[in-house]
Scaffold this active site. Structure first.
Site, PDB file in Angstrom:
ATOM      1  N   GLU A  85      26.108  -5.315   3.425  1.00  0.00           N
ATOM      2  CA  GLU A  85      25.640  -6.331   4.357  1.00  0.00           C
ATOM      3  C   GLU A  85      26.653  -7.426   4.697  1.00  0.00           C
ATOM      4  O   GLU A  85      26.614  -7.979   5.790  1.00  0.00           O
ATOM      5  CB  GLU A  85      24.369  -6.989   3.791  1.00  0.00           C
ATOM      6  CG  GLU A  85      23.178  -6.055   3.695  1.00  0.00           C
ATOM      7  CD  GLU A  85      22.689  -5.595   5.056  1.00  0.00           C
ATOM      8  OE1 GLU A  85      22.564  -6.444   5.969  1.00  0.00           O
ATOM      9  OE2 GLU A  85      22.452  -4.383   5.215  1.00  0.00           O
ATOM     10  N   SER A 358     -22.322  28.293  10.868  1.00  0.00           N
ATOM     11  CA  SER A 358     -23.250  28.260  11.999  1.00  0.00           C
ATOM     12  C   SER A 358     -23.388  26.888  12.644  1.00  0.00           C
ATOM     13  O   SER A 358     -24.041  26.771  13.685  1.00  0.00           O
ATOM     14  CB  SER A 358     -24.631  28.755  11.558  1.00  0.00           C
ATOM     15  OG  SER A 358     -24.570  30.141  11.279  1.00  0.00           O
TER      16      SER A 358
END
Length: 708
Positions: A85, A358
Site C-alpha cells: 500500500e 402430483s
C-alpha cells in the site's frame, strides 16, 4: 531597458502571487484542524435486519472488529501491508507528491481516481469525522492537509496501528485481527509470511478476493505474488525467502454473526437477495442499512410449531420437512420452516429441491385450460397407458386402477396419472413447461424433463418456496408476483428503496378460477381431505413421488399459499414408525392444516371465484362411491417404471404443438432417471437458481396484502 522592466515586472508579479498563495495556504492550514472525533465505529455503521413490522430485529450486521496493539502484529504482516500500500510510509510526510498530483488530476478531469493515497491518507479518510467520500478537489486538499498534520503530531507506529485496526479486509472483517480469524482461523500473531501477504493483497479489492474462484482466484494469486515481490524490494524478505513462499490455503468463508435457528436461514436469504439487487457485502456489513424483510415473526413461529408439533417424536432424523408460505397478492415469503441449521447448511424451504410429484399436475391443468380446453374435457384415465415411443414401459395409475374417459375435475380429484399424460399430449409438453415457468418454476429445472412422457406427473424437482409461489398464482387470478424476501432497504442517509415485485399474467383469470375449482375438489372429496379448514374454502393438491421418496401437500386460500414437503436426505422412502410409508395426504397435509389454521386465524373468510360459465350449481357434484380414492395418489408404494426411466413423447405431435418435439438422446433418458443423492445435504438440482421470473412491473392484478 524594456526587457529589464518586463523581467522586473514578472519577478514582482510572481513574488506577489507566491505570497498570495502562501497566505491562502496558511489560512486553509489554520482553518483545517485535525478532527477531534472519529467516524462512528471507526469506519462504518452496522446494518440491522427487521421482520416485516420494521421494528422487531432479526439480526444486526455490525462491524466485525477486534483491535490489537501493533506489537502483536508480526513484523512480516506489517511489512506486507506497507509493501502493498505505501512503501515510503516510514519516510514520507504523510502524503505522496506524485500520487497526490495524479489523484488530483484524475479528480479534476473526471476520470476514476487512481491509486496515490498513502496509508496516512487512507486512515484520515476512514478514521476521522468530517471527511466525506465524495470525489472533489476541496475534499482531497483537506485530506492532504490533515494527513500532513497527523504525520507531524502522531508517531508512525500509531498511524499504522490505527490503519490496521480500521481497514476493511472482506468477509465482513474490519481490522487485521478479524481478518486473520476470517481467512485463516488464527489470531494475527500466528500468521506466517504467505498469510500476511494474502491479507495485504485483499485490501485492494476486498469483495472480489474474499472467496475467490475462477478468474478472481487467478487475479488474487497474481496480486499475492506481487506483494511477495514488493517485500523483496523493500528488504522485508530475501530472494530465497520469497522463493520459498506458497499461496496459502484459505478457511471456508463464513457469514459474520452466526445466528441460531431459523434466523440463520433468514439471514442467508436476505443476504443473497441483497446481493442480487446490487448491494455488496461492504454495503450490508458497513453501510448502516435498515433492511425490512417480508418475514412475519408470528407466522415464522407458527411454521416451526406446525412441523414440530405435528410430526411424531419417532420421526427419523434423516427425514426433512420444509414449509413455505407466500402472499399471493405481493409475492412475499411471509413464513417458512427450513429445518435445523445445526444439522445442515441446506434449508428445506429455499435450497432443497425434490421431485414435485402430483403437485405438478395443476400446472398441466392450467396449461390445458389456458389452451381453450374446459373442465368438462374428457381424457383417457385407463391404466396402464403405453406410449408409442416406449411401449415397453407403460405408465400406470395408483394401484393399476382404470377410470375410463373422465373429465378434468375427476382427473385431478383422483390424481389419475394416465389422464394427465393424455392431457399433456393434447396440450403439448412445451406449453406445460411454459405455463409452469410463467407461474414461478424456473426453466432450468423444467428443461431436462420436458421430453419425458412422465413430465406432467412431476419428475422435475422444485423447492417448497417455488411450489408455493406457483400455487399463489392460482390464488391471485393468474397473476404471478415475483417471489422475494425483502420489503425495503433504507440507507444511512435515510433514502428508502422499496422493492416493487414484477407482476406477470401467467394464465388468464378464467383458467386460474377453473383450476382452483378443480383443486377444491381434491380437498373436499379427494386425496387432500386432511387439509380441510372448516371455517373457509381451501384448494390444493397432494403429491407423492415414486416409492414415497418425497411427499407434498401444496394448497391455498385466497390470502395465502403454502407448500409442505417431506423427504429424506438419502433419497430413501419417507416412512415414520407407527405411521408407515407416507403419502402427501397424510403428515404433509396435517402439517399444512396446523400452520394454516393458525395463519388464517382472525383473517376474513374470502371465497374463491366460481368456475367459468357456472353461476349456480357447478355441475360437478360429489364423486360417486366408485370414484372415491382415499389412499392418496400416484405413484403406488412400489417403484414404477415411469419414475425410473422417463419415456418419450408419442411420435404423433399433440394438436396444439407447432412442431413435433425433438427425440431425446437415449443417454439423456438414462441421466434424467437418476435420482440425485447428496452426502452433505438434501437432494437438489445441479442447475443454479435463476433470478425470479421477470415481467412488467404491473401490480394491477394484485390485492392488498392481509399481512401488512
Amino acid at each position: 531597458m524594456r526587457k529589464r522592466r518586463l523581467l522586473r515586472f514578472l519577478l514582482i508579479g510572481g513574488a506577489a502571487g507566491f505570497v498570495v498563495l502562501a497566505a491562502l495556504f496558511g489560512i486553509a492550514w489554520a482553518m483545517t484542524p485535525i478532527p477531534d472525533s472519529t467516524q462512528k465505529d471507526a469506519t462504518a455503521q452496522g446494518s440491522v435486519i427487521y421482520y416485516r413490522d420494521g421494528k422487531t430485529v432479526i439480526a444486526r450486521q455490525g462491524v466485525d472488529r477486534r483491535n490489537v496493539e501493533l506489537a502483536k502484529v508480526p513484523a512480516h504482516v506489517r511489512e506486507a501491508v506497507i509493501a502493498a500500500e505505501n512503501r515510503s510510509f516510514y519516510d514520507d510526510s504523510g502524503v505522496s507528491v506524485k500520487g497526490t498530483a495524479r489523484a488530483l488530476w484524475s479528480t479534476v478531469t473526471g476520470n476514476q481516481i487512481q491509486g496515490g493515497s498513502t496509508i496516512t491518507q487512507q486512515l484520515v479518510r476512514n478514521y476521522y469525522s468530517g471527511l466525506s467520500q465524495e470525489r472533489s478537489v476541496i475534499r482531497k486538499a483537506k485530506e492532504i492537509m490533515i494527513s500532513i498534520k497527523v504525520d507531524q503530531s502522531k508517531p508512525k507506529d500509531w498511524v499504522l496501528e490505527q490503519y490496521l485496526n480500521t481497514i476493511y479486509f472482506g468477509r465482513g472483517a474490519n481490522g487485521v485481527q478479524a481478518a486473520a480469524r476470517a481467512y485463516f482461523g488464527e489470531d494475527v500473531d500466528r500468521l506466517n509470511v504467505s498469510q500476511g501477504a494474502y491479507l495485504a493483497a485483499v485490501i485492494q479489492q476486498p469483495s472480489r478476493f474474499a472467496d475467490p474462484e475462477g478468474t478472481d482466484l487467478q487475479a488474487v494469486e497474481a496480486r499475492w505474488r506481487s506483494v511477495i515481490q514488493a517485500m523483496t524490494q523493500t528488504g522485508a524478505l530475501t530472494a530465497a525467502e520469497a522463493e520459498a513462499q506458497r499461496f496459502p490455503e484459505l478457511k471456508a468463508a463464513k457469514k459474520p454473526f452466526q445466528l441460531k435457528g431459523q434466523a440463520q436461514y433468514m439471514l442467508q436469504q436476505v443476504t443473497d437477495e441483497l446481493n442480487r439487487r446490487g448491494y455488496t457485502d461492504e454495503d450490508i456489513n458497513g453501510g448502516g442499512l435498515k433492511i425490512v424483510t417480508t418475514f412475519d415473526k408470528k407466522l415464522m413461529e407458527a411454521a416451526e410449531r406446525a412441523v414440530k408439533d405435528t410430526l411424531p417424536d419417532a420421526t427419523p432424523k434423516k427425514i426433512r420437512t420444509g414449509l413455505a408460505a407466500v402472499d399471493p397478492a405481493t409475492g412475499e415469503v411471509v413464513a417458512f420452516y427450513g429445518g435445523s441449521p445445526d444439522r445442515s447448511q441446506y434449508d428445506n424451504a429455499f435450497s432443497a429441491k425434490v421431485m414435485a410429484g402430483s403437485t405438478f399436475k395443476p400446472y398441466t391443468l392450467a396449461a390445458a385450460l389456458e389452451s381453450g380446453l374446459g373442465l368438462s374435457t374428457r381424457v383417457n384415465g385407463n391404466s396402464p397407458m403405453r406410449v408409442a415411443a416406449d411401449p415397453e414401459h407403460p405408465i400406470p395409475n395408483d394401484g393399476g386402477r382404470s377410470y375410463g374417459q373422465i373429465d378434468l375435475v375427476s382427473a385431478i380429484r383422483n390424481s389419475v396419472n394416465t389422464a394427465f399424460v393424455d392431457l399433456a399430449q393434447k396440450v403439448g409438453p412445451r406449453k406445460v413447461a411454459a405455463t409452469a415457468e410463467a407461474m414461478g418454476i424456473p426453466a432450468e429445472q423444467l428443461r431436462p424433463h420436458v421430453h419425458a412422457a412422465s413430465f406432467p406427473l412431476g419428475v422435475a424437482s422444485v423447492s417448497a418456496v417455488q411450489n408455493a409461489s406457483g400455487f399463489a398464482t392460482f390464488a391471485n387470478s393468474g397473476v404471478h408476483m415475483e417471489t422475494h424476501v425483502i420489503k425495503s432497504v433504507t440507507n444511512a442517509d435515510g433514502v428508502k428503496d422499496v422493492v416493487k415485485p414484477a407482476a406477470t399474467q401467467a394464465v388468464s383469470e378464467r383458467a386460474a378460477a377453473d383450476a382452483t375449482y378443480a383443486m377444491r375438489q381434491v380437498v373436499q372429496y379427494g386425496t387432500g381431505t386432511a387439509a380441510r379448514l372448516y371455517d373457509r374454502p381451501v384448494a390444493g393438491k397432494t403429491g407423492t413421488t415414486d416409492d414415497s421418496r418425497a411427499v407434498w401437500f401444496t394448497g391455498f386460500t385466497p390470502q395465502l399459499a403454502t407448500a409442505v414437503n417431506m423427504f429424506r436426505d438419502d433419497n430413501e422412502t419417507v416412512a415414520v414408525p407407527g405411521y408407515g410409508v407416507q403419502f402427501g395426504g397424510q403428515l404433509p397435509a396435517q402439517v399444512w392444516r396446523a400452520f394454516m389454521t393458525e395463519a388464517m386465524e382472525g383473517k376474513p373468510v374470502e371465497q374463491f371465484p366460481d368456475p367459468s360459465g357456472l353461476s349456480g350449481p357447478t355441475g360437478y357434484g360429489e364423486p360417486r362411491d366408485q370414484d372415491r380414492d382415499w389412499s392418496d395418489e400416484t405413484p403406488s408404494r412400489q417403484p414404477e417404471q415411469w419414475d425410473q426411466r422417463p419415456t418419450q413423447e408419442e411420435t404423433q405431435p399433440p394438436p396444439t404443438d407447432d412442431e413435433p418435439p425433438a427425440q431425446p438422446d437415449p443417454d439423456e433418458n438414462a441421466r434424467l432417471m437418476e435420482t440425485p443423492e447428496e452426502e452433505s445435504g438434501p437432494p437438489v438440482d445441479e442447475a443454479p437458481e435463476p433470478e425470479p421470473t421477470s415481467g412488467p412491473a404491473d401490480n394491477s392484478g394484485a390485492r392488498p396484502s392481509p399481512f401488512g
